[in-house]
Design a protein around this motif. Structure first.
Motif, PDB file in Angstrom:
ATOM      1  N   UNK B  11       0.744  -0.992  -0.388  1.00  0.00           N
ATOM      2  CA  UNK B  11       0.025  -0.072   0.340  1.00  0.00           C
ATOM      3  C   UNK B  11       0.628   0.828  -0.324  1.00  0.00           C
ATOM      4  N   UNK B  12       1.189   1.597  -0.669  1.00  0.00           N
ATOM      5  CA  UNK B  12       2.317   3.007  -1.347  1.00  0.00           C
ATOM      6  C   UNK B  12       3.092   2.619  -0.702  1.00  0.00           C
ATOM      7  N   UNK B  13       3.637   3.334   0.149  1.00  0.00           N
ATOM      8  CA  UNK B  13       4.724   2.732   0.491  1.00  0.00           C
ATOM      9  C   UNK B  13       4.577   1.446   1.975  1.00  0.00           C
ATOM     10  N   UNK B  14       4.114   1.833   2.272  1.00  0.00           N
ATOM     11  CA  UNK B  14       3.555   0.040   3.532  1.00  0.00           C
ATOM     12  C   UNK B  14       3.775  -0.937   2.952  1.00  0.00           C
ATOM     13  N   UNK B  15       5.254  -1.717   2.926  1.00  0.00           N
ATOM     14  CA  UNK B  15       5.065  -3.077   2.437  1.00  0.00           C
ATOM     15  C   UNK B  15       3.682  -3.962   3.921  1.00  0.00           C
ATOM     16  N   UNK B  16       2.830  -3.960   3.602  1.00  0.00           N
ATOM     17  CA  UNK B  16       1.925  -4.716   4.697  1.00  0.00           C
ATOM     18  C   UNK B  16       1.981  -6.757   4.447  1.00  0.00           C
ATOM     19  N   UNK B  17       2.186  -7.263   3.289  1.00  0.00           N
ATOM     20  CA  UNK B  17       2.316  -8.958   3.177  1.00  0.00           C
ATOM     21  C   UNK B  17       3.707  -8.690   2.680  1.00  0.00           C
TER      22      UNK B  17
END
Ligand SMILES: Nc1ncnc2c1ncn2[C@@H]1O[C@H](COP(=O)(O)OP(=O)(O)OP(=O)(O)O)[C@@H](O)[C@H]1O
Ligand SMILES: [Mg+2]
Lengths: 249, 311
Positions: B11-17
């Motif tokens: 998500x955007x610049x977070x890698x959730x998984x």
């Protein structure tokens, strides 16, 4: 609760009497009639005026509801989001444009009679329903929607089985506002020969007969109060069933 | 069987998984555990495609999930959502019967199934069937949410913190019930929790996640005995580790020949139970029985030795 019931019963009885047996109220209205002039409006039966008045409001509000809710459904889908500002603008214009002006503009198209009034009431009724439907669809509980998707409902099933029923109380509030506004506004339809209770009021204004004005106004007013009340009850019942706290009207 | 291969969601610049690969074997429970925001829910939601993966793939019983129509895929997989997500405008019975109805079960079958599930979750059908969700306590709502996920007897189930709102006693009961149902039906379950205790209790395998990454995927005993990282060890809690470990090992594993007096312990009981029995009654050894007959003994010394191996 009991008091409310008695009050409603009395109002209904008063309304029925006013519409079916207006002559009973002669002593009440006589002081407002011009000396020697007629006290009770008798050119057309009040019953038929009431029915056609209510009919016009029902058709206009019904159409406005269908169009406004469909529009709200469309623009709350991902594909229709781009049309949201445009649809807001359109429904807002419908509300800000004075009904009298709509009558003036539509008479040349539809001629005298119910047509122009229907158009005016329809346009006027769109906004409250649309705005409330937008609120209703915009405040659905996200977890419930997620569960609906997660268990495999199709988009249609989500809409019919979950979104519409959940948004219904809020949409109904919009319909109520729209109906009450229309009930009052419909009276001006009689300026272009639509058969509404406005006929009584206008006749009163033209002949300087306050008794007529009071009579017409009273009947329209009681209809509005009773309808408003009935719709509030339906909304409450729906909202209670869903455990949704009643939202501000 | 659920096969997850290098599944990633950005998500955007977070890698959730972050490139998670694991396989949930048929008829087992995998418990995904991790702190808040570690990507557990996102991982789960990619399996039934409520979230489309950025990359990687999921296969359900061998079939690529990405190639199925999402709503049909979802009808095959029971889904209990974090915080129940019941339909507020439908009765308890209608909520539970939602998926069977979608699948075209008959009315009488649905009704029977609803009553069966309500009974299973300790909610008297006659009194709960026709209630609406807002007329239930938080714990009851959650149980109805789990019942709804079980209703169509799906062989695959995804559960997102299904017991989060339950008090400890009901929670333990609900966990046992789930375990039993799962054993009986041979369901394959992937369950998310942030409670290591629950993960250890329920999981045939435990997946530990942190910051989108899978840190360790192993049976509970291995997680407890041999945490892959300090983070995993922290999740287990250092002081609790020996006891956790003992609670996972049955007495039968260290039963030995020899004499012992007093009340016997069943060979299926855990070493934790054996330890507390011997401490409580001040005995160095307890007789062990299987199906009522004495098969040997378990000694305090053997329990201690076993615990030491885990540290
Ligand atoms: N739709 C989204 N848009 C942007 N970021 C998201 C979205 N969904 C999740 N995230 C982010 O992805 C990360 C993982 O979220 P996720 O919900 O999977 O965590 P979780 O492990 O289930 O946490 P919790 O235990 O609190 O439920 C979080 O940092 C979250 O903010
Ligand atoms: Mg979560």
């Amino acid at each position: 609760m009991r008091k409310g019931l008695i009050l409603r019963g009395l109002l209904v009885a008063l309304l029925v009497a006013l519409v079916l047996r207006p002559e009973l109220f002669t002593p009440l209205f006589a002081p407002f009639a011009p000396n020697g002039g007629p006290v009770i409006y008798q050119r057309t039966s009040l019953l038929s005026l009431s029915l056609s008045h209510l009919g016009l409001v029902a058709v206009a509000s019904g159409l406005a509801t269908v169009v406004a809710v469909s529009l709200a459904i469309l623009v709350t889908r991902p594909a229709g989001a781009a049309f949201r500002p445009l649809s807001r603008t359109i429904t807002n214009i419908g509300q800000t444009f004075p009904p009298v002006a709509v009558l003036a503009l539509t008479v040349p198209v539809f001629g005298f009679g119910s047509g122009p009034t229907l158009v005016a009431l329809f346009l006027y009724g769109l906004l409250p329903v649309f705005e409330n439907a937008m609120t209703g669809f915009g405040t659905l509980p996200p977890r419930t929607m997620e569960a609906a998707r997660g268990m495999g409902l199709t988009r249609w099933q989500q809409l019919w089985q979950v979104e519409l029923p959940l948004a219904a109380p809020v949409i109904l509030t919009g319909i109520r506002l729209s109906v009450v506004i229309s009930l009052g506004t419909a009276t001006i339809g009689s300026t272009v020969a639509a058969a509404t209770l406005g006929e009584v009021i206008i006749a009163g204004l033209l002949t300087d007969n306050t008794a007529y004005v009071l009579q017409g106004g009273l009947i329209v007013g009681i209809f509005a109060v009773l309808l408003y009340d009935a719709l509030v009850l339906v909304e409450r019942a729906l909202a209670r069933r869903m455990g949704r706290v009643q939202q501000a009207a | 069987m659920i096969e997850i291969d290098a599944l990633t969601k950005v998500y955007g610049d977070t890698t959730a998984v972050d490139a998670v690969s694991l396989t949930v074997d048929t008829a087992t429970i995998t418990a995904v555990v991790g702190t808040s925001g570690s990507g557990k829910t996102t991982l789960l939601r990619m399996i039934n495609r409520l979230v489309e993966p950025t990359s990687g793939s999921v296969r359900i019983n061998g079939e690529p999930a990405g190639e199925m129509a999402p709503h049909l895929l979802r009808r095959r997989i029971g889904y209990a959502i974090q915080g129940h997500g019941l339909f507020p405008h439908h009765s308890v019975a209608r909520n539970i019967g939602a998926v069977p109805r979608l699948l075209g079960w008959s009315r009488s079958d649905i009704r029977a199934r609803v009553d069966e599930l309500l009974t299973l979750f300790d909610m008297e059908p006659a009194s709960f069937r026709d209630r609406f969700p807002h007329e239930l306590s938080g714990g009851q709502q959650q149980r109805v949410g789990v019942a709804r996920a079980l209703a169509s007897r799906p062989d695959l189930m995804l559960m997102d913190e299904p017991f989060g709102a339950l008090d400890p006693i009901i929670r333990a009961r609900a966990q046992d019930d789930l375990r039993q149902i799962q054993r009986k039906l041979g369901s394959t379950i992937m369950l998310v929790t942030h409670d290591m205790e629950e993960a250890i209790r329920l999981g045939d395998k435990v997946a530990v996640m942190d910051d989108g990454r899978l840190l360790q995927y192993a049976p509970p005993a291995e997680i407890v005995a041999d945490p892959a990282t300090d983070f995993v060890a922290d999740l287990i809690g250092d002081t609790e580790r020996p006891m956790r470990f003992l609670s996972l090992v049955p007495v039968s594993e260290i039963v030995e020949d020899g004499p012992a007096d007093g009340t016997a312990i069943d060979s299926g009981a855990s070493l934790r139970d054996a330890l507390s029995a011997s401490l409580w009654t001040d005995r160095e050894a307890l007789p062990v029985t299987r199906d009522g007959t004495v098969v040997g003994r378990v000694t305090l010394e053997a329990i201690r030795a076993r615990a030491a191996r885990a540290s």
